[in-house]
Every structure is written in C-alpha cells, then in structure tokens.
Design a protein around this motif. Structure first.
Motif, PDB file in Angstrom:
ATOM      1  N   LYS A 258     -38.835  38.925 -23.493  1.00  0.00           N
ATOM      2  CA  LYS A 258     -37.573  39.202 -24.189  1.00  0.00           C
ATOM      3  C   LYS A 258     -36.547  39.789 -23.228  1.00  0.00           C
ATOM      4  N   THR A 259     -37.013  40.633 -22.295  1.00  0.00           N
ATOM      5  CA  THR A 259     -36.074  41.319 -21.395  1.00  0.00           C
ATOM      6  C   THR A 259     -35.238  40.328 -20.559  1.00  0.00           C
ATOM      7  N   PRO A 260     -35.899  39.396 -19.848  1.00  0.00           N
ATOM      8  CA  PRO A 260     -35.050  38.441 -19.110  1.00  0.00           C
ATOM      9  C   PRO A 260     -34.193  37.574 -20.017  1.00  0.00           C
ATOM     10  N   LEU A 261     -34.702  37.252 -21.223  1.00  0.00           N
ATOM     11  CA  LEU A 261     -33.905  36.438 -22.155  1.00  0.00           C
ATOM     12  C   LEU A 261     -32.635  37.191 -22.561  1.00  0.00           C
ATOM     13  N   THR A 262     -32.785  38.487 -22.845  1.00  0.00           N
ATOM     14  CA  THR A 262     -31.622  39.311 -23.230  1.00  0.00           C
ATOM     15  C   THR A 262     -30.624  39.360 -22.078  1.00  0.00           C
ATOM     16  N   THR A 263     -31.167  39.557 -20.869  1.00  0.00           N
ATOM     17  CA  THR A 263     -30.278  39.626 -19.702  1.00  0.00           C
ATOM     18  C   THR A 263     -29.495  38.323 -19.560  1.00  0.00           C
ATOM     19  N   MET A 264     -30.223  37.198 -19.685  1.00  0.00           N
ATOM     20  CA  MET A 264     -29.560  35.894 -19.498  1.00  0.00           C
ATOM     21  C   MET A 264     -28.497  35.682 -20.560  1.00  0.00           C
ATOM     22  N   ARG A 265     -28.857  36.020 -21.810  1.00  0.00           N
ATOM     23  CA  ARG A 265     -27.911  35.821 -22.907  1.00  0.00           C
ATOM     24  C   ARG A 265     -26.661  36.660 -22.675  1.00  0.00           C
ATOM     25  N   GLY A 266     -26.863  37.917 -22.276  1.00  0.00           N
ATOM     26  CA  GLY A 266     -25.738  38.827 -22.013  1.00  0.00           C
ATOM     27  C   GLY A 266     -24.829  38.249 -20.927  1.00  0.00           C
ATOM     28  N   GLU A 267     -25.428  37.832 -19.847  1.00  0.00           N
ATOM     29  CA  GLU A 267     -24.630  37.309 -18.726  1.00  0.00           C
ATOM     30  C   GLU A 267     -23.874  36.056 -19.152  1.00  0.00           C
ATOM     31  N   ALA A 268     -24.574  35.160 -19.896  1.00  0.00           N
ATOM     32  CA  ALA A 268     -23.935  33.915 -20.319  1.00  0.00           C
ATOM     33  C   ALA A 268     -22.779  34.201 -21.266  1.00  0.00           C
ATOM     34  N   GLU A 269     -22.969  35.159 -22.194  1.00  0.00           N
ATOM     35  CA  GLU A 269     -21.918  35.490 -23.171  1.00  0.00           C
ATOM     36  C   GLU A 269     -20.683  36.051 -22.472  1.00  0.00           C
ATOM     37  N   VAL A 270     -20.942  36.969 -21.532  1.00  0.00           N
ATOM     38  CA  VAL A 270     -19.828  37.572 -20.791  1.00  0.00           C
ATOM     39  C   VAL A 270     -19.065  36.483 -20.045  1.00  0.00           C
ATOM     40  N   ALA A 271     -19.843  35.556 -19.418  1.00  0.00           N
ATOM     41  CA  ALA A 271     -19.216  34.490 -18.645  1.00  0.00           C
ATOM     42  C   ALA A 271     -18.370  33.585 -19.542  1.00  0.00           C
ATOM     43  N   LEU A 272     -18.872  33.370 -20.788  1.00  0.00           N
ATOM     44  CA  LEU A 272     -18.147  32.483 -21.703  1.00  0.00           C
ATOM     45  C   LEU A 272     -16.851  33.115 -22.225  1.00  0.00           C
ATOM     46  N   MET A 273     -16.906  34.425 -22.400  1.00  0.00           N
ATOM     47  CA  MET A 273     -15.770  35.110 -23.004  1.00  0.00           C
ATOM     48  C   MET A 273     -14.604  35.271 -22.037  1.00  0.00           C
ATOM     49  N   ARG A 282     -20.779  30.703 -10.341  1.00  0.00           N
ATOM     50  CA  ARG A 282     -21.968  30.427  -9.534  1.00  0.00           C
ATOM     51  C   ARG A 282     -22.876  31.663  -9.488  1.00  0.00           C
ATOM     52  N   LYS A 283     -22.219  32.839  -9.373  1.00  0.00           N
ATOM     53  CA  LYS A 283     -22.977  34.093  -9.298  1.00  0.00           C
ATOM     54  C   LYS A 283     -23.785  34.304 -10.583  1.00  0.00           C
ATOM     55  N   VAL A 284     -23.093  34.036 -11.721  1.00  0.00           N
ATOM     56  CA  VAL A 284     -23.777  34.199 -13.019  1.00  0.00           C
ATOM     57  C   VAL A 284     -24.970  33.233 -13.091  1.00  0.00           C
ATOM     58  N   LEU A 285     -24.727  31.992 -12.689  1.00  0.00           N
ATOM     59  CA  LEU A 285     -25.804  30.995 -12.758  1.00  0.00           C
ATOM     60  C   LEU A 285     -26.966  31.376 -11.853  1.00  0.00           C
ATOM     61  N   ARG A 286     -26.619  31.920 -10.669  1.00  0.00           N
ATOM     62  CA  ARG A 286     -27.694  32.330  -9.738  1.00  0.00           C
ATOM     63  C   ARG A 286     -28.542  33.431 -10.381  1.00  0.00           C
ATOM     64  N   SER A 287     -27.830  34.362 -11.024  1.00  0.00           N
ATOM     65  CA  SER A 287     -28.548  35.465 -11.674  1.00  0.00           C
ATOM     66  C   SER A 287     -29.451  34.923 -12.787  1.00  0.00           C
ATOM     67  N   ILE A 288     -28.894  33.924 -13.545  1.00  0.00           N
ATOM     68  CA  ILE A 288     -29.693  33.340 -14.635  1.00  0.00           C
ATOM     69  C   ILE A 288     -30.925  32.632 -14.062  1.00  0.00           C
ATOM     70  N   ILE A 289     -30.738  31.920 -12.954  1.00  0.00           N
ATOM     71  CA  ILE A 289     -31.890  31.227 -12.339  1.00  0.00           C
ATOM     72  C   ILE A 289     -32.953  32.241 -11.912  1.00  0.00           C
ATOM     73  N   GLU A 290     -32.481  33.383 -11.403  1.00  0.00           N
ATOM     74  CA  GLU A 290     -33.418  34.443 -10.990  1.00  0.00           C
ATOM     75  C   GLU A 290     -34.279  34.893 -12.182  1.00  0.00           C
ATOM     76  N   GLU A 291     -33.575  35.094 -13.322  1.00  0.00           N
ATOM     77  CA  GLU A 291     -34.304  35.524 -14.524  1.00  0.00           C
ATOM     78  C   GLU A 291     -35.284  34.433 -14.972  1.00  0.00           C
ATOM     79  N   VAL A 292     -34.832  33.178 -14.885  1.00  0.00           N
ATOM     80  CA  VAL A 292     -35.712  32.065 -15.291  1.00  0.00           C
ATOM     81  C   VAL A 292     -36.948  32.042 -14.393  1.00  0.00           C
TER      82      VAL A 292
END
Ligand code: ADP
Length: 512
Positions: A258-273, A282-292
C-alpha cells in the motif's frame, strides 16, 4: 441406545464377559459343593459300615467254631440318625436288619455281592426306596481270606439334596442379581469415563477459525482422556499460531504494497493538477518507476517465500565454489558501497566448495552485504571473511604449539563446514530486536529500512536459503558499534581436490 456407540459396545462386551464368568462360577460352585457333600456322606457311611463289619468280625473270632452266631446288636442301631444297616451272607440272603428295614430290606445287587466277595467295597444309589434316593455301601466282613458276611449300610440323601437345593436357590438368585448390578455399574462407569469425550467432541465442533483461542478443559491431565485433550489443545494452539501468522503476513504484505501505491498515486495526482515542464514530468515518472521496482521486489520476495512455504522451490544440488560467488557479489556491491562512503573489504577468503544452488547462495551473500552497507553510515567499514572450520584437533597449528610436530597439509576435506561472516561498523541492532530480525516483515526501524529500500523480508529469505542448504545462521550485534552475521554451510570436496585425490590414487596404483 445406539448399538454403534462406544458406550453400548463396551457395556455389551462387559455384560457378556460378566455373564459368562458368573454362570461358570455358579456352575463350578454347585458341582464342587455337590461333590464335597456326596464324598463326605460316602466317607461317613463307609466308616459306619466298616466299624460294624469289624465288630462283627471280632465277635465271630471270639465265639467257638461251629457256634458262630451273628451278634444281635443291629435292632436298636443308628436308624434314628437316618442310617440303616443290614447284614447279608455270601449268597445275598439278608441275615440281620436294623428295625427300620424289617419290612423293606435294602436291595442287594449282584455287582455289590461279587465285589464284596472279592473284599471290595461298593457304593450304589437307589432311587425307588422312598421319597429321596438312598445311598448304599456294601463292605465285606473279612475273616482272613474268607468273607462270610457283607455289611450294607444305607443313608437317605435327603440332607444332601436339601443342602444342594438351598445352594442352587441362592446361586440362582445371586448370579442374576450380581450380573444386574455389574451391568448397571459398568454402564454408569463407561458413561462417566466417556463423558469428557462427549464434551471434547462438543467443544471441538464449536471451535472455528475465529475462535481458535478456545481450549478444551481436560477433566484430569494424567489419564488417557486428559492426554488426548492436552494433545488436542496443542494442535489447536499450533493451528492458532499458523492462522495468526497468515493473518499477520497478509496484513503486513498489504501494508507493504500500500505504501508505494499511495506514494505513486500522490505523485501522479500532484503531477496532474499542475502544469509541469517535461523535465519535471520525467522526474515524477522516474520516481513512479522506482516505486514500481520496489513493489516488484516485494512481490518477487513474497512469491519466493510462498513457494518456499509450499515446498515448491527446487534447489539445484551442484558443487558451487563459494569463494567465486563472494567475489562476484563483492564486485557488484563495491560501487554501491563506495557511493555511500562505506569501505567494503575482503579480509580472508579461503577456497570453499559447497553443494547447492548458485543462485540461492548468491542471494544469501547479496542480502547480507546489502544489509551491512544499508545499515552502516558514511565512513564505516564492511568486511567479509570466508574460512573453513577445522574438523579434527591439531590440524591447524595454534600459537605456542610444538613446531617440530609435523602437520599434514590442510585441504577442504578436513573442513566439514565453511563459515561466511559479514561484519559492519554500522548502527547495530538492540538486543530486544535480535530474536526477531529473521521474522517476515520485521524491521527494527521501519522508516529507516523503507527509506533504504527494505521490506523486512531479506533476512527471512537468507535464513530459509541457509537452512535449505543444511546450514545455520547467527547474529551478534552491539548498538552503535556494528553487527556480524555468521553463516555456516556444510562443505564438500572441491572439483580440484577431487582431481588431485584421483591423481594420488592413480599414483598409488602405479607404485603397487
Ligand atoms: P530490510 O529489508 O528491512 O533490511 P531484513 O529482513 O533484511 O529487512 O532485515 C530486517 C531488519 O534487521 C532490518 O530492518 C534492520 O533493522 C535489521 N538489520 C539487518 N541487517 C542489519 C545490519 N547489518 N545492521 C543493523 N541492522 C540490521
């Protein structure tokens, strides 16, 4: 009453055995009593007849020859005792009778007469003399080799019959009564003994997966039922532990994912807004890949452990050069350690061959080195040693030992175990956490571990792999000073040594 119930079956067996025993006992008692009464009556009767016969013989001896007369003493004899007596001559004619027999003398059988003439006594039972059978004994009046007369004494068996009748009446009442009491007692006792089994069955039926903390109350702990209850309780306790472990494991695994999922969702939402630059996206995507990647690692580890739990992991069994594996992992980790400012050193690496799966052995070394680097701050040191453990004493020369004593060269076949130790000068592990660090998802400092990419599964996997290779793992640690993990694995002769041994054997053959 259900005939298939244990209580009914035990009671029926008990009843059958009791009935057979009691009936045999009663029959035996009756037969023995009858025999005893008859033989006592016979003995008394024979005694009486013989005394009379002796008296007659003595009287006849005393009287003058030719005037031998039978003594007249029978008329007022012992008839009042229920006995009758008569004297017959050698032809079977009745010569003297006691008063009671005057009208009905005792019958004389040919057998008794013939046996009497031979000097033998004969017992007979006559039934047609009166209401009760009469026992008759015929004894000879012996005068030298001649038998001039025979004495016949008779006694009614009325007394014996009456005693036997009373005895059989008692036995006929007593046997069924005892049987009845025995049956009732047996039924109640079996019921009492089996009551806890019924209670245990009820309790077992009531226990469900949600109430595994319930226990059966054993009636007494020292008998069979008590032991059964205790064994049952132990089994429920084990089930309870497994259920709790599964629940805990599921909860921990969900939390970890759940923890990485929450992190990814948070980052994606911030990026979308917000409007971001391509570089920021690219930075956001890199961070998401790290969590994945982190999630993939966790899922991979979970899968590994699930397969290990289900005994579905097929370990290879091949001779593996452990020193090569240590070197490979060292080369992979060296750059990571350097980036973190930790010095990674190989101190003493002996050649060692173990039997097992190279991938799993590599996993052991990787996880231990990874942890050591992870939990050692900048400027610290991680050192690795790989040493054989001496099998017999005196193989390796100790300081102060007599240097003149020749020692054989050491080969790995003298070391049954190889010891891999990974020491660091890191943060250390508090003693209260030490017993748990090999548990799944156990972390001393969850925040620090997660930041460093840990999920608390690494040591559990190491422990499983070490044990699957027939080895053991131990840990020593001091907070603020560092930690040492020691892995002992069974060693096998290496391929090089095998070749040398074979060469030596060939040489031996040539010499011979
Ligand atoms: P993690 O992925 O969290 O490192 P592990 O199962 O590998 O999980 O380790 C369990 C815990 O043991 C870690 O969270 C850490 O607290 C502790 N630990 C393991 N190795 C070391 C070490 N070399 N020094 C200090 N603590 C350690």
């Amino acid at each position: 009453m259900k005939l298939r119930s244990l209580r009914a079956q035990l009671s029926l067996w008990h009843a059958g055995l009791l009935a057979v025993t009691l009936v045999s006992l009663a029959g035996l008692t009756y037969v023995m009593l009858r025999q005893m009464l008859h033989s006592r009556a016979d003995a008394a009767l024979e005694d009486y007849a013989e005394t009379t016969a002796k008296t007659i013989a003595a009287t006849l001896y005393q009287s003058t020859v030719g005037q031998r007369q039978l003594p007249k003493f029978l008329s007022n004899d012992l008839q009042s005792w229920g006995r009758y007596i008569q004297v017959i001559d050698s032809r079977g004619n009745v010569r003297e009778v006691s008063d009671a027999l005057r009208s009905h003398p005792l019958p004389v059988s040919t057998t008794a007469l013939v046996r009497g003439m031979k000097g033998l006594s004969t017992f007979e039972t006559v039934t047609n003399l009166g209401e009760h059978p009469v026992r008759i004994v015929t004894v000879p009046v012996q005068m030298g080799s001649k038998v001039p007369y025979l004495v016949q004494a008779g006694a009614s068996l009325e007394g014996v019959d009456a005693t036997l009748q009373r005895a059989s009446a008692i036995l006929l009442v007593l046997t069924p009564s005892v049987l009845l009491v025995g049956l009732l007692g047996g039924w109640l006792l079996v019921g009492r003994a089996l009551k806890p089994v019924d209670e245990m069955t009820r309790a077992a039926l009531e226990i469900e997966s949600s109430s595994l903390d319930r226990r059966i109350v054993p009636p007494r702990t020292d008998d069979e039922i008590g032991r059964l209850a205790a064994a049952f309780n132990e089994m429920i306790a084990r089930l309870d532990r497994s259920f709790r472990q599964i629940q805990q494991f599921t909860a921990d695994a969900s939390h970890e994912l759940k923890t990485p999922l929450t992190t990814m969702r948070g980052e994606a939402e911030v990026a979308l807004m917000s409007d971001l630059t391509p570089e920021e996206y690219r930075k956001v995507l890199r961070s998401i890949i790290e969590e994945v990647e982190r999630m993939s690692a966790i899922v991979e580890n979970l899968l590994l452990l699930a397969r290990a739990d289900a005994n579905a992991v097929q370990l290879k069994r091949e001779a593996v050069a452990l020193h090569d594996i240590v070197m490979t992992v060292y080369e992979q980790m060296e750059a990571i350690a350097r980036r973190k400012g930790v010095s990674l050193e190989l101190e003493e690496i002996d050649e060692a061959t173990v039997e097992g799966d190279p991938l799993w052995l590599q996993q052991i070394v990787t996880n231990l080195l990874n942890n050591a680097i992870k939990y050692t701050p900048e400027g610290g040191k991680v050192s690795v040693t790989l040493k054989g453990e001496v099998k017999g004493e005196g193989r390796r020369r100790q300081a102060g030992e007599n240097d003149d004593f020749p020692l054989l060269p050491l080969t790995s076949s003298h070391f049954p175990f190889v010891v891999l130790s990974v020491s660091d000068t890191g943060v250390g592990i508090p003693p209260e956490h030490l017993p748990h660090i090999f548990d799944r998802f156990y972390r001393v400092d969850a925040g620090r571990s997660r930041d460093a990419g840990g999920s608390g599964l690494g040591l559990n996997i190491v422990k499983w792999a070490v044990e699957a290779h027939g080895g053991t793992i131990a840990v020593e640690s001091e907070v603020g000073k560092g930690t040492t993990f020691t892995v002992r694995l069974p060693q096998v002769p290496g391929p090089a040594e095998d070749a040398e041994d074979a060469k030596a054997q060939r040489r031996d053959v040539e010499v011979v």
